[in-house]
Design a protein around this motif. Sequence first.
Motif, short mmCIF file in Angstrom:
data_model
loop_
_atom_site.label_atom_id
_atom_site.label_comp_id
_atom_site.label_asym_id
_atom_site.label_seq_id
_atom_site.Cartn_x
_atom_site.Cartn_y
_atom_site.Cartn_z
N SER A 25 8.06 52.44 86.29
CA SER A 25 9.05 53.39 85.56
C SER A 25 9.72 54.23 86.35
O SER A 25 11.02 54.72 86.16
CB SER A 25 8.30 53.98 84.20
OG SER A 25 7.40 55.09 84.72
N GLN A 26 9.20 54.59 87.33
CA GLN A 26 9.69 55.54 88.57
C GLN A 26 10.79 54.81 89.23
O GLN A 26 11.66 55.29 89.87
CB GLN A 26 8.72 56.40 89.26
CG GLN A 26 8.05 57.42 88.44
CD GLN A 26 6.65 57.87 89.34
OE1 GLN A 26 6.41 57.14 90.23
NE2 GLN A 26 6.35 59.01 88.72
N ASN A 53 19.43 53.25 86.95
CA ASN A 53 20.28 52.69 85.76
C ASN A 53 21.33 51.67 86.26
O ASN A 53 22.46 51.90 86.00
CB ASN A 53 20.83 53.64 84.90
CG ASN A 53 19.88 54.35 83.93
OD1 ASN A 53 18.97 53.75 83.41
ND2 ASN A 53 19.72 55.63 84.18
N LYS A 54 21.00 50.74 87.22
CA LYS A 54 21.96 49.85 87.55
C LYS A 54 21.09 48.50 87.16
O LYS A 54 19.91 48.49 87.02
CB LYS A 54 22.42 49.94 88.97
CG LYS A 54 21.00 49.66 89.82
CD LYS A 54 21.73 49.61 91.38
CE LYS A 54 20.71 49.18 92.44
NZ LYS A 54 19.93 47.70 92.11
N ASP A 55 21.84 47.27 87.39
CA ASP A 55 21.11 46.10 87.42
C ASP A 55 19.97 45.92 88.33
O ASP A 55 20.21 46.18 89.41
CB ASP A 55 22.08 45.00 87.39
CG ASP A 55 22.95 44.30 86.25
OD1 ASP A 55 23.60 43.56 86.34
OD2 ASP A 55 22.86 45.33 85.37
N PHE A 56 18.90 45.65 87.61
CA PHE A 56 17.71 45.64 88.50
C PHE A 56 16.95 44.36 88.32
O PHE A 56 16.86 43.98 87.09
CB PHE A 56 16.63 46.85 88.02
CG PHE A 56 15.65 47.18 88.81
CD1 PHE A 56 14.21 46.92 88.60
CD2 PHE A 56 16.04 48.01 90.07
CE1 PHE A 56 13.38 47.42 89.47
CE2 PHE A 56 14.95 48.43 91.10
CZ PHE A 56 13.60 48.08 90.70
N ASP A 98 4.23 52.04 75.67
CA ASP A 98 3.91 53.53 76.15
C ASP A 98 5.34 53.93 76.74
O ASP A 98 5.14 55.01 77.44
CB ASP A 98 2.92 53.71 76.88
CG ASP A 98 1.40 53.54 75.91
OD1 ASP A 98 0.75 52.69 76.53
OD2 ASP A 98 1.52 53.65 74.54
N TYR A 99 6.25 53.23 76.92
CA TYR A 99 7.44 53.50 77.79
C TYR A 99 8.74 53.14 77.20
O TYR A 99 9.53 52.73 77.53
CB TYR A 99 7.37 52.84 79.00
CG TYR A 99 6.22 53.36 80.06
CD1 TYR A 99 4.92 52.71 79.77
CD2 TYR A 99 6.53 54.19 80.93
CE1 TYR A 99 3.83 53.37 80.46
CE2 TYR A 99 5.38 54.70 81.88
CZ TYR A 99 4.15 54.15 81.71
OH TYR A 99 3.12 54.93 82.52
N PRO A 100 8.96 53.92 76.07
CA PRO A 100 10.33 53.82 75.22
C PRO A 100 11.48 54.29 76.11
O PRO A 100 12.76 53.83 75.82
CB PRO A 100 10.12 54.84 73.84
CG PRO A 100 8.80 55.71 74.53
CD PRO A 100 8.04 55.15 75.36
N GLU A 101 11.19 54.96 77.07
CA GLU A 101 12.36 55.48 78.05
C GLU A 101 12.92 54.58 78.87
O GLU A 101 13.87 54.69 79.51
CB GLU A 101 11.80 56.80 78.66
CG GLU A 101 10.92 56.42 79.82
CD GLU A 101 9.51 56.66 79.37
OE1 GLU A 101 9.29 56.31 78.41
OE2 GLU A 101 8.60 56.48 80.34
N ILE A 102 12.26 53.50 79.07
CA ILE A 102 12.81 52.46 80.00
C ILE A 102 13.94 51.84 79.44
O ILE A 102 13.90 51.39 78.50
CB ILE A 102 11.79 51.39 80.38
CG1 ILE A 102 10.58 51.97 81.12
CG2 ILE A 102 12.40 50.17 81.10
CD1 ILE A 102 9.47 50.91 81.44
N ASN A 103 15.06 51.72 80.42
CA ASN A 103 16.22 51.32 79.83
C ASN A 103 16.32 49.65 80.11
O ASN A 103 16.74 49.26 81.13
CB ASN A 103 17.49 52.01 80.73
CG ASN A 103 18.85 51.26 80.32
OD1 ASN A 103 18.96 50.60 79.43
ND2 ASN A 103 19.86 51.49 81.14
N ASP A 154 13.79 46.46 73.61
CA ASP A 154 15.20 46.17 73.40
C ASP A 154 15.59 45.61 74.69
O ASP A 154 16.44 46.46 75.49
CB ASP A 154 15.88 47.33 72.93
CG ASP A 154 17.21 47.09 72.49
OD1 ASP A 154 18.10 48.03 72.41
OD2 ASP A 154 17.72 45.95 72.31
N ILE A 155 15.68 44.35 75.20
CA ILE A 155 16.21 43.64 75.92
C ILE A 155 17.10 42.63 75.79
O ILE A 155 16.73 41.78 74.77
CB ILE A 155 14.80 43.34 76.99
CG1 ILE A 155 15.67 42.69 78.35
CG2 ILE A 155 14.35 42.04 76.62
CD1 ILE A 155 14.73 42.51 79.75
#
Length: 232
Positions: free
Chosen positions: A23-24, A28-31, A51-56, A91-92
């Motif tokens: 997660s670290q 926020n670019k294409d990965f 447990d990681y809702p913050e992942i974009n 949400d991907i």
Amino acid sequence: MSITLHISSSPEQVATDFAVHFSQQLPNKDFHIALSGGSTPRLLFKHLAEDYPEINWQAIHLYWGDERCVPPEDEESNFKMTNDLLLQHIDIPSTNVHRVKGELSPQDASEQYEHEILAHVPLHNGLPQFDMVILGMGDDGHTASIFPHQLHLISEDGVTAVAQHPTSGQHRVTLTGPVINNASEVDFLVTGEAKRAKFTEILHKTGDWESYPASYVQAKNLHWFTDLEIAE
Ligand code: 6PG
């Protein structure tokens, strides 16, 4: 090349420790990430889903380091395992999920997957460069679907190859060694006593280490996440 060893207290802690690391790393670019199959990542995928809702996930493209040549609904499918434990719960965009079409013939699946990777993953040194490749290691020292009896795949030209499981004969599609080693980062997740001996041989370059495909993974940044204490 830098090698970093992360020793955790249990397989569950390995999943937690790697999830924090994962997660670290996510800008926020294409990965572009190639996932491992097998059983070890199951804990990780559940953890990431819950447990990681913050992942974009909108900026993340998922691939597989290898896939069994079976349909996507088959219990043997690495895609199915990932879909059940992770993809259905995040949400991907479906266009960010680049599975191997295991329902095709092995050669067609490999060629189609190579085209998919070349269409999306940026090149570096003339090869696709994944931002991260997550790998497991089998009890025999294989990684992805590069098995000891097909060690040539670790230096094979091309992006993908057709491989075959040494005992079941099951056909697989795998990333080649040069593509794995071209990644910005490779993360091994290796847990369980059955892997200790080979893991130690690989780390110390002792015993039969040269016969294990996992020994030849040499990415720019190599991380081992494990619950195995390494004898000095
Ligand atoms: C697969 C995997 C394979 C896996 C190792 C370790 O398709 O089976 O990609 O390379 O990582 O076999 O498997 P376990 O995690 O089940 O020990």
